[in-house]
Scaffold this motif. Structure first.
Motif, PDB file in Angstrom:
ATOM      1  N   ALA A 111      68.139  -5.670  60.559  1.00 19.16           N
ATOM      2  CA  ALA A 111      67.902  -6.665  61.607  1.00 19.16           C
ATOM      3  C   ALA A 111      67.156  -6.055  62.781  1.00 19.16           C
ATOM      4  N   TYR A 112      66.546  -6.946  63.563  1.00 17.42           N
ATOM      5  CA  TYR A 112      65.863  -6.563  64.791  1.00 17.42           C
ATOM      6  C   TYR A 112      66.770  -6.854  65.988  1.00 17.42           C
ATOM      7  N   ALA A 113      66.835  -5.922  66.917  1.00 14.15           N
ATOM      8  CA  ALA A 113      67.497  -6.160  68.205  1.00 14.15           C
ATOM      9  C   ALA A 113      66.494  -5.865  69.304  1.00 14.15           C
ATOM     10  N   ALA A 114      66.535  -6.672  70.365  1.00 11.22           N
ATOM     11  CA  ALA A 114      65.544  -6.543  71.437  1.00 11.22           C
ATOM     12  C   ALA A 114      66.163  -7.022  72.752  1.00 11.22           C
ATOM     13  N   LEU A 115      65.382  -6.910  73.830  1.00 14.07           N
ATOM     14  CA  LEU A 115      65.833  -7.417  75.126  1.00 14.07           C
ATOM     15  C   LEU A 115      65.612  -8.914  75.233  1.00 14.07           C
ATOM     16  N   SER A 116      64.796  -9.451  74.326  1.00 13.87           N
ATOM     17  CA  SER A 116      64.503 -10.880  74.325  1.00 13.87           C
ATOM     18  C   SER A 116      64.434 -11.372  72.890  1.00 13.87           C
ATOM     19  N   ALA A 117      64.969 -12.563  72.645  1.00 12.82           N
ATOM     20  CA  ALA A 117      64.973 -13.114  71.292  1.00 12.82           C
ATOM     21  C   ALA A 117      63.567 -13.418  70.781  1.00 12.82           C
TER      22      ALA A 117
END
Length: 240
Positions: A111-117
């Protein structure tokens, strides 16, 4: 004299067998909850508990060795330890160099995790750990791959603005996202890659592979592997 020689040969054989029963389990020690170093300085985590149980069932004495991820396969091949049990996904590319047991974690999501969806996952910068299936996936996705030697550094790259997102095993990222207080969020869709996670062994160690295969299968058959997966990854974890 003949009896003495026979006794000496028997002692040598016994010593050799005893030595052969001590298996060095190689892991990274930096990928919770799969494996990590606890406050006592010892290898801990799902794979420590699993590895100890597999060795118990196989009647082997096991010692734990830690090694940096980017050289973990070469050091198995060169004999610094006898197995890799370090959250390593089974892939065709790796299978050309080493062998794998059957999987002890089914094919799970990355999965991808970020500061913004709505982070740019295709044209932006995505961090991944060096020599992982996730790094290979990012390299072919169109995004700019930013590689780091440890998984913690990939998350830090997002937090300090060096990368738009991090791509890793969802099991690794899930507690980090949950504990971030909303700073980190999921981005994009989960991705299924790899053939699950197995124990890596040298291609010549066919007997050792068969021994661990039998132990893993016994844990699948009696339900203890599923129970252990849920203990470390939660009730919603993918099981066998």
């Amino acid at each position: 004299m003949k009896k003495l020689l026979t006794a000496a040969a028997l002692l040598a054989l016994t010593a050799g067998l005893s030595q052969a029963q001590t298996i060095r389990m190689g892991t990274e020690g930096a990928y919770p909850p799969y494996n990590f170093i606890n406050d006592a300085g010892e290898v801990d985590g799902f794979e420590r508990e699993l590895g100890d149980e597999l060795c118990k069932r196989a009647e082997l004495t096991c010692e734990w060795v830690t090694n940096e991820w980017d050289s973990i396969i070469p050091n198995l091949v060169s004999g610094n330890y006898d197995t890799i049990i370090a959250g390593m996904s089974i892939t065709d590319e790796r299978d050309k160099v080493i062998d794998f047991t059957q999987n002890y974690i089914p094919p799970a999501a990355s999965a991808y995790a970020a500061l913004s969806a709505d982070a740019d996952l295709k044209g932006g910068v995505v961090a991944a750990q060096t020599a992982t299936i996730q790094a290979g996936y990012v390299a072919e996705s169109g995004a700019t791959l930013l590689e780091y030697p440890t998984p913690d550094e990939t998350v830090a790259a997002v937090r300090n603005g060096e990368a738009d997102a991090v791509f890793a095993d969802k099991d690794f990222l899930a507690p980090i996202v949950a504990e971030s207080g909303g700073e980190l969020v999921w981005a994009g869709q989960d991705v299924q890659i790899g053939g699950g996670i197995g124990v890596g062994v040298r291609e010549s160690d066919t007997e050792l592979k068969a021994t661990f295969d039998k132990a893993i299968q016994s844990m699948k058959d009696d339900g203890s592997l599923n129970a252990m997966i849920k203990k470390w990854f939660g009730e919603d974890a993918l099981v066998f």
